[in-house]
Write an enzyme that holds these catalytic residues in place. Structure first.
Site, PDB file in Angstrom:
ATOM      1  N   ASP A 157     -42.772   9.241  34.675  1.00 56.17           N
ATOM      2  CA  ASP A 157     -43.542   9.784  35.907  1.00 56.17           C
ATOM      3  C   ASP A 157     -44.648   9.199  35.959  1.00 56.17           C
ATOM      4  O   ASP A 157     -45.552   9.590  36.750  1.00 56.17           O
ATOM      5  CB  ASP A 157     -43.714  11.214  35.583  1.00 56.17           C
ATOM      6  CG  ASP A 157     -42.172  12.218  35.672  1.00 56.17           C
ATOM      7  OD1 ASP A 157     -41.381  11.663  36.188  1.00 56.17           O
ATOM      8  OD2 ASP A 157     -42.626  13.299  35.002  1.00 56.17           O
ATOM      9  N   GLU A 158     -45.014   7.713  35.646  1.00 55.27           N
ATOM     10  CA  GLU A 158     -46.205   6.881  35.795  1.00 55.27           C
ATOM     11  C   GLU A 158     -45.797   5.845  36.607  1.00 55.27           C
ATOM     12  O   GLU A 158     -47.031   5.041  36.567  1.00 55.27           O
ATOM     13  CB  GLU A 158     -46.959   7.029  34.606  1.00 55.27           C
ATOM     14  CG  GLU A 158     -47.462   8.279  33.872  1.00 55.27           C
ATOM     15  CD  GLU A 158     -48.320   8.131  32.951  1.00 55.27           C
ATOM     16  OE1 GLU A 158     -49.125   6.905  32.582  1.00 55.27           O
ATOM     17  OE2 GLU A 158     -48.640   9.112  32.129  1.00 55.27           O
TER      18      GLU A 158
END
Length: 278
Positions: A222-223
């Site tokens: 999620d980055e």
């Protein structure tokens, strides 16, 4: 698409080369400067009747200018359709939206296959004439399934992988094989509420805005570089089901926009960020 250290003369050098070498008609040109990092970004869309404007010839001709200005660059051809694979788990709303947009001609690509760790999407994929591959995943079989998936993508010559709510963490080898070519939709306004149950976390915190994010997948969950985000207002009247429904509407929008922009070669990544060209 070009990125390089910012300096005087870049635009003139690029445009003069295109006009003088290939007698182009420039259809669109967009540029961006990052003053903090001293970087220049540019996208030029052009047409030409020069039959010699193929990839090999263009690379050889433009190479000296690219080296002079220390450019990272690529050329894409509008008539080459990218091959896309869609991955999905049990929530089908994003898959429904993508298949419908493709059928309506919004996406200029070839949908090669739908891959899922559940059977729910089979009927939908078959209705749209897209081959469906069921690949259940367990903690013990994750590496094996990932290797099989990579083989399947290679067999079909897939250019872009779209995770349309595919609720599995991809193996490192998978991510490394498709750098900046895996697009995920996350059901929160990143970097807030990462993980598997962001709507529940957002509801517990009493948020007034709920969001969704599309991003490229990297090894760090999620980055990856964010491509698109959108939000909707919620209130104390919204219980968890209505909050989730509003979020799913956002998921459809941000994922479809990201896929569209990628297919149209409008995204340039740098420093874990993106430039989205108009």
């Amino acid at each position: 698409m070009i990125d390089c250290p910012d300096r005087k003369g870049l635009v003139v050098a690029i445009v003069n080369f295109l006009v003088q070498r290939y007698d182009v008609n420039i259809l669109n040109a967009d540029q961006h400067q990052n003053a903090e990092l001293g970087l220049f970004f540019m996208r030029v869309e052009f047409s030409t009747e020069d039959a010699g404007c193929d990839e090999a010839g263009f690379r050889a001709a433009f190479g000296p200018i690219a080296r002079q200005f220390d450019m990272n660059w690529r050329i894409e051809f509008a008539d080459v359709a990218q091959i896309v694979a869609l991955f999905v788990s049990q929530h089908l709303h994003c898959l429904v939206d993508l298949l419908d947009r493709h059928q309506n001609g919004e996406f200029q690509c070839k949908l090669a296959l739908v891959v899922s760790n559940h059977e729910r999407a089979r009927a939908l994929a078959e209705f749209h004439g897209v081959p469906f591959h069921s690949m259940p995943v367990t903690p013990e079989t994750k590496a094996e399934v990932g290797a099989r998936q990579l083989g399947l993508l290679a067999e079909h010559g897939v250019d872009l992988v779209v995770l349309a709510r595919y609720m599995q963490v991809l193996p490192r080898e998978f991510v490394e094989a498709y750098p900046q070519r895996i697009i995920n939709v996350h059901h929160s306004f990143l970097p807030a509420f990462t993980g598997a149950r962001p709507y529940h976390a957002a509801f517990a915190h009493g948020v007034k805005l709920i969001g969704a994010t599309s991003h490229y997948v990297t090894e760090v969950l999620d980055e990856g570089p964010i491509i698109e985000q959108d939000v909707a207002r919620v209130s104390q009247s919204d219980q968890l089901p209505s909050l989730i429904q509003k979020g799913r509407n956002l998921e459809r929008l941000v994922l479809s926009r990201a896929v569209q922009w990628h297919l149209e070669h409008r995204i340039l990544t740098y420093a874990n960020k993106t430039v989205i060209f108009a």
